[in-house]
Design a protein around this motif. Structure first.
Motif, PDB file in Angstrom:
ATOM      1  N   ALA A  29      27.275  53.096  37.568  1.00 10.87           N
ATOM      2  CA  ALA A  29      27.580  51.763  37.528  1.00 10.87           C
ATOM      3  C   ALA A  29      29.074  51.350  37.044  1.00 10.87           C
ATOM      4  O   ALA A  29      29.213  50.453  37.545  1.00 10.87           O
ATOM      5  N   VAL A  30      29.384  52.215  36.500  1.00 14.19           N
ATOM      6  CA  VAL A  30      30.903  52.047  36.126  1.00 14.19           C
ATOM      7  C   VAL A  30      31.289  53.418  36.802  1.00 14.19           C
ATOM      8  O   VAL A  30      31.475  54.777  36.344  1.00 14.19           O
ATOM      9  N   ILE A  31      32.309  53.190  37.843  1.00 12.08           N
ATOM     10  CA  ILE A  31      32.573  54.553  38.426  1.00 12.08           C
ATOM     11  C   ILE A  31      34.158  55.202  37.502  1.00 12.08           C
ATOM     12  O   ILE A  31      34.736  54.070  36.584  1.00 12.08           O
ATOM     13  N   ASP A  90      38.861  52.684  50.465  1.00 11.54           N
ATOM     14  CA  ASP A  90      37.726  52.567  49.489  1.00 11.54           C
ATOM     15  C   ASP A  90      38.789  53.183  47.726  1.00 11.54           C
ATOM     16  O   ASP A  90      38.024  52.098  47.216  1.00 11.54           O
ATOM     17  N   ALA A  91      39.407  53.794  48.772  1.00  8.02           N
ATOM     18  CA  ALA A  91      40.354  54.317  47.043  1.00  8.02           C
ATOM     19  C   ALA A  91      40.796  52.340  46.735  1.00  8.02           C
ATOM     20  O   ALA A  91      40.815  52.046  45.556  1.00  8.02           O
ATOM     21  N   LEU A  92      41.064  51.588  48.085  1.00  9.49           N
ATOM     22  CA  LEU A  92      42.222  49.929  47.491  1.00  9.49           C
ATOM     23  C   LEU A  92      41.568  49.064  46.931  1.00  9.49           C
ATOM     24  O   LEU A  92      41.402  48.833  45.915  1.00  9.49           O
ATOM     25  N   SER A  93      39.433  49.373  47.711  1.00 11.69           N
ATOM     26  CA  SER A  93      38.388  48.696  46.939  1.00 11.69           C
ATOM     27  C   SER A  93      38.616  49.041  45.114  1.00 11.69           C
ATOM     28  O   SER A  93      38.610  47.734  44.595  1.00 11.69           O
ATOM     29  N   VAL A  94      38.808  50.369  45.317  1.00 12.94           N
ATOM     30  CA  VAL A  94      38.033  50.420  43.682  1.00 12.94           C
ATOM     31  C   VAL A  94      39.345  50.260  42.751  1.00 12.94           C
ATOM     32  O   VAL A  94      39.087  49.834  41.531  1.00 12.94           O
ATOM     33  N   THR A 128      39.563  47.764  39.099  1.00 16.89           N
ATOM     34  CA  THR A 128      39.444  48.437  37.640  1.00 16.89           C
ATOM     35  C   THR A 128      41.191  48.311  37.453  1.00 16.89           C
ATOM     36  O   THR A 128      42.028  49.181  38.502  1.00 16.89           O
ATOM     37  N   ASP A 129      41.456  48.520  36.354  1.00 15.89           N
ATOM     38  CA  ASP A 129      42.536  49.349  35.953  1.00 15.89           C
ATOM     39  C   ASP A 129      42.880  50.179  34.946  1.00 15.89           C
ATOM     40  O   ASP A 129      43.910  51.275  34.949  1.00 15.89           O
ATOM     41  N   ASN A 169      51.336  46.709  44.557  1.00 18.17           N
ATOM     42  CA  ASN A 169      51.408  45.232  43.927  1.00 18.17           C
ATOM     43  C   ASN A 169      50.340  45.967  42.438  1.00 18.17           C
ATOM     44  O   ASN A 169      50.368  45.441  41.925  1.00 18.17           O
ATOM     45  N   HIS A 170      49.908  47.267  43.058  1.00 12.00           N
ATOM     46  CA  HIS A 170      48.590  48.187  41.717  1.00 12.00           C
ATOM     47  C   HIS A 170      49.566  48.344  40.435  1.00 12.00           C
ATOM     48  O   HIS A 170      49.238  49.294  40.062  1.00 12.00           O
TER      49      HIS A 170
END
Length: 839
Positions: free
Chosen positions: A738-740, A778-782, A786-787, A829-830
């Protein structure tokens, strides 16, 4: 006529064959029976005198034959036939029908036969317990003695035999009747009497019968009978019996004294006089007994057997607690021994036994000084320097007394003498051992224990007062261990228990010894942390316990409850030792395996199954751990062992799962991981098959998959396909949360990218690049959602994507280079504080 002839032939044949011992008594009786039966079948209405006489003879002997082989009931019929034919013959003789000239002789023969038949009928009646019939028959025989005086002796002896038989059957009333009859008949005709010796024998048995029947009631009769017997023929048995009767009747000392004094006027053997004295003294008639002994001693003063009298005197003085007088007598013997009045060897041996027995009684009563006094009497009869095993025993017994009195030096002297006489005796070694323990001489005590252990198999049973039974060796070792413990000599006690556990056959005793040994060893380990003690416990104590438990199960010599309690005790101690040696993997594993083996002798309840499962799991884990740091072939051996433990553990786990809910138990996971590691490092071809069941499981934990991925690539294992599959499965599970958990997700993805995109490779397959591109997406999506994604992991993703683009550029693939470099810049940017450095 033909049948009669055949019957007579058979009879004659039987007689001749019996003479040559061809037939036994029973066969002869049966053949006579047949011959007699045949003859009876041939009887006419008026048989001649010869036929009747033949029939009387045959039926009479047939009846007697049955009596002689103990079948009196079969005799009666034939004796009756004989009696009927005797009457027939008598009638014929009265009529004089055959015209015989000398009928008087024939009548005498008929009367003899009648006497015989009546005596046989009496025998048969006695054998069958028909007292009245026997009495009637014998009375008729007695009435005939006037005509047949020569039969007096026969009839007297017959009645005596009846008396003996009924006495043996304890029919005292009947016995006394027959014996009285025997005696009375013996007096009828002195010319044909049985003689004075036989008459005395009859009267002695008659007195005995009255005595045993009811001495109080028939005392006068018994005394009268024995007095008559002694008048007829004085015999030691008669004299002895008279004293017995007088004692039993409570006669006065004066009467008994008079009776025994009378015997001194006759020539009797020394043994008779001694037995008489013994009898009187055993009945508490001290003054009579001791006076009689003095008289006997005077009579046999010059006899070499005089010592026998003195010994008996000493024995009864001791029995009557007149020890001071007994000592005086012993001292007289000692003086005599050195002044030419030695006892005969047999008497001297007897004296030693008396002295030792008295000493032993004082020893048991803890009167050690008094015991020594009696032992010293025994020593007096040995010459200085004499070598004798009995002297060795004597010195050992004295040493024991000295030790109790704390006279160590004297005890050492006594033991030294024992060693001189019998150096190879286990008892001598035991005496040496006791002194060494008391003197705290550990080295000497251990040396003595070793010698005792060697002699334990050769020790003889019941050697002396320190000997106990056929288990002499084990008993002494057991006692030795006890003495060492009482004197706080642990090293010595351990050595004694070691030898004891090797020799004990009794399960209960063995386990008691082993427990004691293990406790002492544990104490040693705790205080000294001794490597040798650990090895000994493993190789000896526990293996002996396991072996004996196995034997006791097979032979069922040991009660179930005791066996189970001992098995539990040893398995728990082994478990505790395994835990204690967690810093010594090999020992820890060995103790866990020992605990498992011992638990197999316990009932398989839930607690025991859990213990067994844990033991095997721990043993497998230890073998794996040791295998990680070894090289082949040792590594292969350890990994193979681990698999064996895991297989046994699996079987127990399957049974255990049926006993309750084990949802939170990690055993299933541990079994999987341990088996995967062992098989992967052994390059086991069944590994992929094992993993098929894992991929199908719906509730495999992420952590488990990650560990599998790590193990798949841990040297010497190399299974990139399995590793990648495990990581993918783990990544999918992360996505489903539910929360990665960004940190865990990042680590998993990092490993997957590393595995799929090897560093420094420029010529990569398009499919592989596409697969890896998807991981970056996938990594970019996560990262975008989230911060919490670790900044260093974002930087690593940026760098890997950028460098992949550069590799493509170098290879002249400009379009792909632009895509991968662009992908890297999307992570820019992250970044936080590092953004400016990489812009």
């Amino acid at each position: 006529a033909q049948v009669e002839e055949n019957a007579i032939s058979l009879w004659n044949w039987t007689v001749t064959k019996h003479m040559g011992s061809v037939l036994n008594d029973e066969q002869r009786a049966k053949l006579r029976f047949v011959a007699c039966r045949l003859l009876c079948l041939c009887e006419g209405s008026d048989p001649p005198e010869g036929t009747i006489q033949r029939k009387i003879l045959m039926s009479m002997k047939t009846g007697k034959g049955w009596i002689d082989i103990g079948k009196a009931d079969l005799a009666d019929e034939f004796l009756e036939i004989a009696m009927n034919n005797i009457e027939k013959l008598y009638m014929k003789l009265l009529k004089g029908s055959d015209g015989e000239a000398d009928n008087h002789k024939h009548r005498a023969d008929v009367e003899k036969n009648l006497f015989k038949v009546l005596s046989y009928q009496a025998e048969s009646a006695v054998a069958q317990g028909d007292f009245q019939k026997a009495v009637t028959c014998v009375q008729r025989c007695k009435d005939m003695l006037m005509k047949l005086p020569k039969e007096t002796c026969y009839l007297s002896i017959l009645c005596y035999n009846f008396g003996v038989e009924t006495y043996e059957w304890k029919r005292y009333e009947e016995s006394s009747f027959w014996l009285s009859q025997s005696y009375d008949i013996g007096k009828v005709d002195m010319k044909y009497s049985v003689g004075k010796e036989m008459q005395a024998k009859v009267l002695r048995l008659l007195a005995t019968a009255y005595f045993e029947w009811d001495c109080n009631l028939y005392l006068d009769k018994a005394l009268k009978a024995i007095s008559l017997a002694n008048q007829e023929n004085l015999h030691p048995a008669g004299c002895f019996l008279k004293i017995k009767i007088l004692l039993k009747s409570g006669a006065s000392d004066e009467d008994i004294n008079s009776a025994v004094a009378e015997f001194l006027h006759h020539e009797m053997s020394l043994d008779f006089y001694l037995n008489t004295a013994k009898l009187v003294l055993e009945h508490g008639r001290e003054s009579v007994g001791f006076d009689f002994l003095k008289s006997v001693a005077e009579r046999f003063e010059s006899s070499p057997d005089l010592g026998k009298i003195t010994l008996l005197h000493i024995e009864f003085l001791l029995q009557n607690k007149r020890e001071l007088l007994a000592k005086q007598k012993v001292e007289e013997i000692i003086i005599g021994h050195y002044t030419g009045k030695q006892l005969l060897p047999e008497a001297l041996n007897r004296l030693h036994i008396i002295l030792w027995d008295r000493a032993a009684k004082h020893y048991e009563a803890k009167s050690y000084s008094e015991a020594l006094h009696w032992y010293n009497y025994s020593v007096s009869f040995y010459t200085p320097g004499q070598i004798d095993q009995n002297l060795a025993k004597l010195q050992r017994n004295m040493a024991s007394c000295y030790l109790h009195l704390k006279h160590i030096d004297k005890a050492k002297e006594a033991v030294k003498e024992a060693e001189r006489c019998d150096p190879n005796s286990i008892f001598t070694k035991f005496s040496v051992y006791k002194i060494a323990v008391m003197e705290k001489d550990t080295e000497k005590a251990v040396e003595a224990v070793i010698e005792m252990g060697k002699l334990a198999d050769k020790s003889s049973p019941c050697e002396d007062k320190l000997g106990v039974d056929e288990n002499t060796g084990t008993n002494l070792l057991s006692l030795g261990a006890q003495i060492a413990l009482e004197n706080e000599q642990q090293v010595v006690a351990i050595k004694a228990l070691e030898y004891l556990s090797e020799h004990l056959q009794d399960c209960q005793q063995l386990f008691a010894a082993l427990k004691c040994l293990v406790r002492l060893m544990l104490s040693k380990i705790m205080t000294e942390n001794e490597e040798k003690s650990v090895t000994y416990i493993l190789n000896n104590s526990f293996s002996a316990a396991h072996k004996k438990l196995a034997v006791s199960f097979a032979e069922e010599k040991f009660t179930g409850d005791m066996r189970i309690l001992d098995a539990h005790w040893f398995r728990k101690v082994a478990w505790n030792l395994a835990v204690r040696f967690r810093d010594y993997p090999e020992k820890m594993r060995d103790f866990f395996l020992l605990s498992f083996k011992l638990s197999q002798f316990c009932p398989s309840d839930k607690a025991v199954l859990i213990a067994q499962k844990t033991c095997l799991l721990m043993a497998a884990a230890v073998d794996l751990e040791m295998g990680r740091h070894e090289t082949p072939p040792k590594q292969t051996e350890l990994l193979t062992q681990s698999l064996q433990h895991l297989q046994a553990c699996k079987e127990i786990w399957q049974v255990l799962k049926l006993t309750g809910d084990f949802a939170k138990d990690p055993t299933e996971t541990l079994l999987l991981l341990y088996e995967f590691e062992a098989r992967s490092k052994l390059n086991d071809p069944t590994l992929h098959k094992l993993m098929e069941s894992v991929w199908e499981q719906p509730h495999v934990e992420v952590k488990t998959l990650e560990i599998i991925a790590s193990l798949a690539m841990e040297s010497p294992a190399r299974y990139p396909v399995l590793c990648k599959k495990a990581l993918k499965s783990a990544l999918n599970l992360h996505r489903k949360q539910a929360v990665i958990d960004a940190a865990k997700f990042s680590k998993c993805l990092h490993s997957l990218i590393n595995l799929s995109l090897p560093t420094g490779l420029m010529d990569l397959d398009a499919c592989v690049l596409q697969e890896v591109w998807d991981y970056f997406e996938d990594a970019l999506s996560v990262v975008s959602s989230t911060d919490a994604y670790p900044e260093m992991e974002i930087l690593w993703l940026l760098t890997r994507a950028w460098n992949t683009g550069i590799f493509q550029y170098t290879a002249g693939k400009y379009k792909e280079a632009e895509q991968w470099c662009g992908l890297g810049m999307r992570f820019l940017n992250h970044l936080g504080s590092l953004k400016k450095s990489y812009e």
